[in-house]
Design an enzyme around this catalytic site. Structure first.
Site, PDB file in Angstrom:
ATOM      1  N   LYS A 165      14.542  -5.955  56.934  1.00  0.00           N
ATOM      2  CA  LYS A 165      14.277  -6.461  58.276  1.00  0.00           C
ATOM      3  C   LYS A 165      14.025  -7.964  58.214  1.00  0.00           C
ATOM      4  O   LYS A 165      13.238  -8.440  57.388  1.00  0.00           O
ATOM      5  CB  LYS A 165      13.069  -5.754  58.889  1.00  0.00           C
ATOM      6  CG  LYS A 165      13.282  -4.274  59.175  1.00  0.00           C
ATOM      7  CD  LYS A 165      14.226  -4.064  60.341  1.00  0.00           C
ATOM      8  CE  LYS A 165      14.293  -2.601  60.752  1.00  0.00           C
ATOM      9  NZ  LYS A 165      15.202  -2.380  61.897  1.00  0.00           N
ATOM     10  N   LYS A 269      23.281   5.645  67.544  1.00  0.00           N
ATOM     11  CA  LYS A 269      22.018   6.373  67.510  1.00  0.00           C
ATOM     12  C   LYS A 269      21.934   7.315  68.705  1.00  0.00           C
ATOM     13  O   LYS A 269      22.239   6.926  69.838  1.00  0.00           O
ATOM     14  CB  LYS A 269      20.832   5.402  67.533  1.00  0.00           C
ATOM     15  CG  LYS A 269      20.796   4.457  66.346  1.00  0.00           C
ATOM     16  CD  LYS A 269      19.665   3.448  66.459  1.00  0.00           C
ATOM     17  CE  LYS A 269      19.642   2.510  65.257  1.00  0.00           C
ATOM     18  NZ  LYS A 269      18.605   1.460  65.388  1.00  0.00           N
TER      19      LYS A 269
END
Length: 375
Positions: A165, A269
């Site tokens: 990240k 997703k």
């Protein structure tokens, strides 16, 4: 044929093994929100609604309200094999994709149980799917030294693909250098910026990583989701493949990304698409346009990850997917279902999702049946 007779919304508090930190949020616990559907024979199907005001725009309360009204109206009393059910769910309520996905996955789980096959087998083009897939592991936003230590820990645990990240506050290239020094050249590295950068910053950082020979497999969503021109500018300016995530919710979004040359891959997703039907349409759109496909998840439990893993096994079994969220929970809210062992996610050898029970401390937020609300 099996008919949905009852629906419940359940909440299970689940602490994480460590804080999850991205460019947009930080959390150390998860309120797992599950939808349970039951037929006349007592079989139960499960789905999960990922809730975060800043990520999905939904909460346990909003999911409960959506299920109690329009989604229950669309499902209760209908056969799980009803060809109009998917459209009914898609049009029952605007937005609320995570809630719609939870209901759709629960119904699909129940339908697969009625057919006595794993959910993946109902989704596979050839009717067969493997029983396990690989996932990457996410490293939260942190200093280079902390990233290196965590990366070494996960590499030792067997993960061969790590997703880092990124944020504006940390030096991404320095962090990647530290990770690469800690884990060596054989570990695959991905970067997820979660929209943290502008075009100039994204190009500068990615080119610096390329010049340093850090060997990135891809960079995910480097710029703001609505700005496909910016995403296309980054894609055109760097050699590293760019993957769209927040920019993609529906099959139409995938087509727009492809038409603009905005990315080479898409992260699909269920909590964004609203369920398996639109997710499959998005996969088809990506493949028709020559885009790579990775199945991802939000911060979800073994239930939401299991549904995505069944889809991943059915449509892209050889890809390293982005389905590590279950490994972040200290415990599963259910028994049965998915097993996470390092980078391998193993699907239960049972019909549907293979879930056999719910945690004893699950809180019932809603209980309704064909005859009316019970709670």
């Amino acid at each position: 044929m099996t008919v949905v007779e009852r629906m419940r919304v359940l909440r299970v508090p689940s602490p994480l093994v460590r804080p999850f930190v991205t460019a947009v949020r930080r959390t150390d616990h998860l309120d797992v929100v599950l939808v349970e559907v039951t037929d006349a024979d007592g079989r139960r199907g499960y789905g999960e609604a990922a809730t975060s005001w800043r990520v999905t725009g939904e909460s346990p309360e909003s999911v409960t309200a959506a299920v109690a009204g329009p989604l229950a109206d669309a499902v209760l009393g209908r056969s799980t094999d009803d060809p109009g059910l998917a459209d009914a769910l898609a049009t029952a309520v605007w937005g609320n994709a995570a809630a719609r996905s939870a209901v759709a996955c629960a119904v699909a789980d129940l339908a697969a149980q009625d057919r006595d096959v794993p959910l993946a087998q109902t989704l596979a083009v050839q009717g067969t799917a493997p029983t396990r897939i690989r996932t990457d592991m996410t490293l939260s936003v942190a200093t280079p030294a902390a990233l290196a230590a965590t990366a070494a820990e996960y590499a030792a645990a067997g993960f061969r693909c790590l997703k880092i990240k990124a944020s504006r506050e940390h030096d991404t290239v320095a962090g990647l250098r530290a990770i690469r020094a800690a884990v060596g050249a054989d570990i695959t590295l991905r970067v997820d910026a979660n929209q943290a950068w502008d075009v100039e910053s994204a190009i500068r950082i990615i080119r610096a990583a390329e010049d340093a020979g850090l060997g990135l497999e891809l960079v995910e969503q480097p710029v703001a989701a609505p700005d496909l021109d910016a995403l296309a500018a980054v894609t055109a300016a760097v050699d590293t493949p760019i993957m769209a995530d927040e920019s993609v919710r529906t099959a139409r979004d995938v087509q727009d990304v492809a038409a603009r040359g905005a990315a080479g891959l898409v992260n699909i997703k269920l909590a964004k698409t609203g369920g398996l039907t639109e997710a499959l349409a998005a996969v088809h759109a990506a493949r028709s346009a020559g885009l790579g496909v990775v199945l991802g998840c939000m911060m979800e439990s073994h239930v939401g990850v299991a549904a995505a893993a069944h889809l991943a096994a059915a449509i892209a079994p050889d890809v390293v997917h982005d389905l590590d969220a279950a490994s972040w929970l200290r415990r599963s809210p259910v028994t049965g279902g998915l097993t996470a062992d390092g980078e391998w996610l193993t699907l239960a050898p049972a019909a549907g999702l293979g879930i056999t029970g719910i945690a004893a401390d699950a809180e019932v937020l809603l209980d309704c049946s064909r005859t009316g609300a019970l709670v």
